[in-house]
Design an enzyme around this catalytic site. Structure first.
Site, mmCIF file in Angstrom:
data_model
loop_
_atom_site.group_PDB
_atom_site.id
_atom_site.type_symbol
_atom_site.label_atom_id
_atom_site.label_comp_id
_atom_site.label_asym_id
_atom_site.label_seq_id
_atom_site.Cartn_x
_atom_site.Cartn_y
_atom_site.Cartn_z
ATOM 1 N N GLY A 42 -1.179 0.654 13.535
ATOM 2 C CA GLY A 42 -0.730 -0.731 13.451
ATOM 3 C C GLY A 42 0.697 -0.887 13.937
ATOM 4 N N CYS A 89 14.619 0.155 -6.230
ATOM 5 C CA CYS A 89 14.704 1.561 -6.604
ATOM 6 C C CYS A 89 13.646 2.385 -5.913
ATOM 7 C CB CYS A 89 14.535 1.714 -8.108
ATOM 8 S SG CYS A 89 16.003 1.223 -8.974
#
Lengths: 174, 427
Positions: free
Chosen positions: B74, B330
Site C-alpha cells: 500500500g 507514548c
C-alpha cells in the site's frame, strides 16, 4: 530435494548476531508459541504488572507532581521522611508502561536514603535497575527523577529547619 | 489453559485465508518463472498475473484489468500515485490538495514533493473526521493537479464522501486519488460510480498476503514511474513481480468481493455489540469518529478512556489476551499523538488514552463480551494508578467526556505541572 512450503517454514536462515560481531548463529524463522513476546524486558514488565509502592501517603511530608511536555505523562511521588531519611515512598502515574515501571523502581530505590543522598538521585539508576529502557523511553526515567526531586523540594519548603544542608548545591543531573 | 488471544488489530494485518495460501504455494516452487521471460516458465506465470489483475479489478468495479498496477504494498502504491501524478502533470500545475487525515505514506510523499517546488493545501475534517467539502472547493486553484483523499480512515473509521469528491474533481478536471487501504474488501468500492481516477489498496488487510499492493489507474490519468529499470507494468513500475503474493492477493480480492456482504454484516454486528457494551461498562469513555452506521467502517472501533494513557491499556490488554492498537503518543516512536486525533480536535489528554480496535471475520460475539469485560478491568486498574483519576474524584480537574463543571481541565492541569518541570530545568 523437498522444497514444499512446509519445509520452507521450518528452514533455518542465517541471522547476524550483533552480540558477537565475528560469527553468525542460526535462528529459526518459525514463530515460537511458547515464548512470551513482550514490548519491554522482564524486569520492566514485572514493575509494570506488579508495581511496588503504588498509591498515596495520607500524611506525606513531601509531594511532587510533574508532567513531561514531550509525551504528556504525569507522575506524582509522595514521601514520608523521618530524621532526614526517607521512610516510605508512594507513586501515582498517568503514563505508559515504562513510566509506571520507572516510578515503581524509583520509589523502591529511594526508600531508606537520606534527603541529601536522594537529592543526587539520577535517572540512570532507574534505567540500570530496570535492566535498560528503549531509547525513546529514557525520558520516563527522567520524569521519575524529577517527580522525586519535586517531592524533596516540597519537603524542604515545608521543613526548612530539617533540611538546611541538603538543599544547597545543584542536584546531580543525568 | 489460557484462552486463545483475541486479535483486534485487523487494520494492521490479517491472517492469510487457507484457500489463498493453497493457491500461492505452486508459485514458489513449480511456477517460479519470471513473467518477463519469453519461454514457457515466463508465459505460464503471465497468465496467473493476468487473472490476478482481473480479480483486483473485480473488487473495485474497474472495467479494465490493464488499469491495475502491481506494487510491493500500500505504501508504494500511495507513493506511486502521489509522486507519479505530480511529476506527470508538473507542466500543468504544482498544487496538491489532500485531507488532514491521510496516511503517512501520502502525507510524507507530499512533504517530499514540497521540497521540490510543489505546494499543497490540507483540507480540514469535521469533529467526526469527515472531509469538509466546502473547504475542499475553496482549496482548489487553477494550479491544482491532484486531489488525494482516502476512502476510510484507519484510526477513526470515518468514511469520506468520495462520490462527491469525484464529482468535484471531474468538474475541475483534476485527478482524484483515493487511498482505500482501510476500506477495500470491507465496504463496497466502485471506482466508476465514485469518479475515482486512482485508487490504492493492500490485500493483506483482507486475508491476502503481505508484499503486494495495488494501484488502480484510469488510463485518462497521467502517471509516470518513480521506480526505474525494466518495463514491467507498462513501464510504470520496474522490478520483478512478487508473483506468489500477487496470485494470493488476487484470490483474496475475489473472495472478499464475493463474501463482502456477509463479512460486512458480521463485523458490523460485532462493532455495535462492542461499542454498546463498552459504553455501558466503562465510564468516561469517548468514541472517536462517526457512530456505527453508513459513515463508519464496520471494522473499526476507536475510543479514548479518560484519565489514563493508551500504552498501559495496550500492554495490560495484551497480557490478558486482547491485541489492540493505540493512537497515543507514548506508543509512537515520535512521541506525538495521532495526527488524525489532532485533526478531529480531540483533547490532547484524551488522545493520549486512545485505543483502536479493528475487527475481522473470525471474531465472535463471545470474544466481544470478553473484550468488554477485560477493558473494564484494565481501565479500572490503570485509573487506580493515575493521579488524574484521584484529582478528578477530588474535584480538582474536570472530565472532558462528561463535564461536571467542577475544577479545571486535565490539559490545563497537565500544562501547569509540565511548566513546573520546565522551571526546574531552567534553574
Amino acid at each position: 530435494m523437498d522444497l514444499s512450503v512446509d519445509r520452507f517454514a521450518e528452514a533455518h536462515i542465517l541471522i547476524w548476531d550483533k552480540t558477537s560481531p565475528i560469527s553468525f548463529h542460526r535462528s529459526e524463522t518459525k514463530m515460537n508459541n511458547n515464548k512470551e513476546y513482550t514490548l519491554y524486558n522482564e524486569k520492566v514488565m514485572d514493575h509494570f504488572m506488579n508495581p511496588r509502592n503504588m498509591g498515596d501517603l495520607p500524611s506525606a511530608d513531601g509531594v511532587g507532581e510533574v508532567g513531561a511536555a514531550a509525551c504528556g505523562d504525569i507522575m506524582k511521588i509522595s514521601l514520608k521522611i523521618e530524621d532526614g531519611r526517607i521512610k516510605d515512598a508512594r507513586f501515582k502515574t498517568f503514563g505508559c508502561g515504562s513510566a509506571i515501571a520507572s516510578s515503581s523502581m524509583a520509589t523502591e530505590l529511594i526508600k531508606g536514603r537520606t534527603v541529601e543522598e536522594a537529592m543526587s538521585f539520577s535517572n540512570q539508576e532507574v534505567v540500570d535497575a530496570l535492566g535498560g529502557l528503549p531509547p525513546v523511553k529514557i525520558h520516563c526515567s527522567v520524569l521519575a527523577e524529577e517527580a522525586l526531586k519535586a517531592a524533596l523540594e516540597d519537603y524542604v519548603k515545608k521543613h526548612p529547619e530539617a533540611a538546611s544542608a541538603p538543599t544547597k548545591g545543584e542536584p546531580a543531573k543525568a | 489453559m489460557p484462552r486463545p488471544p483475541v486479535f483486534l488489530d485487523h487494520l494492521s494485518s490479517t491472517p492469510v485465508d487457507p484457500r489463498v495460501f493453497e493457491a500461492m504455494k505452486p508459485f514458489f516452487t513449480e511456477a517460479f518463472g519470471n513473467p518477463s521471460s519469453l519461454h514457457r516458465y515466463g508465459l505460464q506465470v503471465r497468465e496467473a498475473l493476468r487473472r490476478a489483475r482481473e480479480q483486483f479489478a473485480f473488487l473495485i468495479g474497474a472495467e479494465n484489468a490493464d488499469d491495475i498496477l502491481l506494487t510491493s504494498g500500500g505504501t508504494e502504491a500511495n507513493n506511486l500515485a502521489v509522486k507519479g501524478v505530480a511529476y506527470a502533470n508538473q507542466r500543468k500545475g504544482n498544487h496538491l490538495v489532500l485531507s488532514e487525515t491521510e496516511h503517512p505514506s501520502v502525507l510524507e510523499s507530499i512533504a517530499f514533493l514540497e521540497k521540490q517546488g510543489f505546494t499543497s493545501t490540507k483540507v480540514p475534517v469535521d469533529a467526526q473526521g469527515i472531509l469538509r467539502l466546502d473547504k475542499l472547493r475553496e482549496a482548489l486553484t487553477d494550479q491544482t493537479i491532484l486531489i488525494a483523499v482516502h476512502h476510510a480512515n484507519h484510526d477513526i473509521g470515518a468514511i469520506q464522501p468520495v462520490a462527491e469528491i469525484g464529482k468535484i474533481a471531474a468538474e475541475r478536471g483534476i485527478a482524484f486519488f483515493c487511498d482505500a487501504t482501510a476500506s477495500a474488501g470491507w465496504t463496497p468500492i466502485d471506482v466508476k460510480a465514485m469518479g475515482i481516477h486512482l485508487l490504492s489498496f493492500a490485500p493483506h488487510r483482507f486475508y491476502g498476503p503481505k508484499g503486494v499492493g495495488v494501484l488502480y489507474r484510469n488510463r485518462k490519468a497521467r502517471l509516470v514511474s518513480i521506480l526505474h529499470g525494466g518495463v514491467q507494468e507498462n513501464g510504470r513500475r520496474a522490478g520483478t513481480e512478487n508473483v506468489p503474493a500477487i496470485v494470493g492477493g488476487g484470490l483474496a480480492a475475489e473472495i472478499a468481493r464475493k463474501e463482502l456482504p456477509q463479512r460486512a454484516e458480521k463485523v458490523r454486528a460485532l462493532q455495535k455489540r462492542l461499542m454498546a457494551g463498552l459504553a455501558a461498562k466503562v465510564p468516561y469513555l469517548k468514541f472517536n469518529g462517526p457512530p456505527s452506521g453508513p459513515l463508519r467502517l464496520p471494522t473499526n472501533v476507536s475510543l479514548a478512556a479518560e484519565f489514563i494513557e493508551g500504552e498501559g491499556q495496550l500492554l495490560l490488554l495484551d497480557h490478558l489476551g486482547v491485541c489492540v492498537a493505540s493512537g497515543g503518543s507514548c506508543v509512537s516512536k515520535s512521541l506525538k499523538v495521532s495526527h488524525v486525533l489532532t485533526a478531529i480536535g480531540l483533547d490532547h489528554a484524551l488522545a493520549q488514552g486512545s485505543i483502536i480496535m479493528t475487527l475481522g471475520k473470525e471474531n465472535t460475539e463471545e470474544e466481544m463480551d470478553y473484550v468488554i469485560e477485560t477493558m473494564a478491568k484494565v481501565v479500572e486498574r490503570l485509573r487506580g494508578m493515575s493521579p488524574m483519576w484521584d484529582e478528578f474524584q477530588q474535584g480538582k480537574i474536570d472530565s472532558t467526556v462528561a463535564p461536571r463543571g467542577v475544577g479545571r481541565s486535565f490539559t490545563e492541569h497537565a500544562a501547569e505541572v509540565s511548566g513546573h518541570r520546565e522551571e526546574r530545568a531552567r534553574r
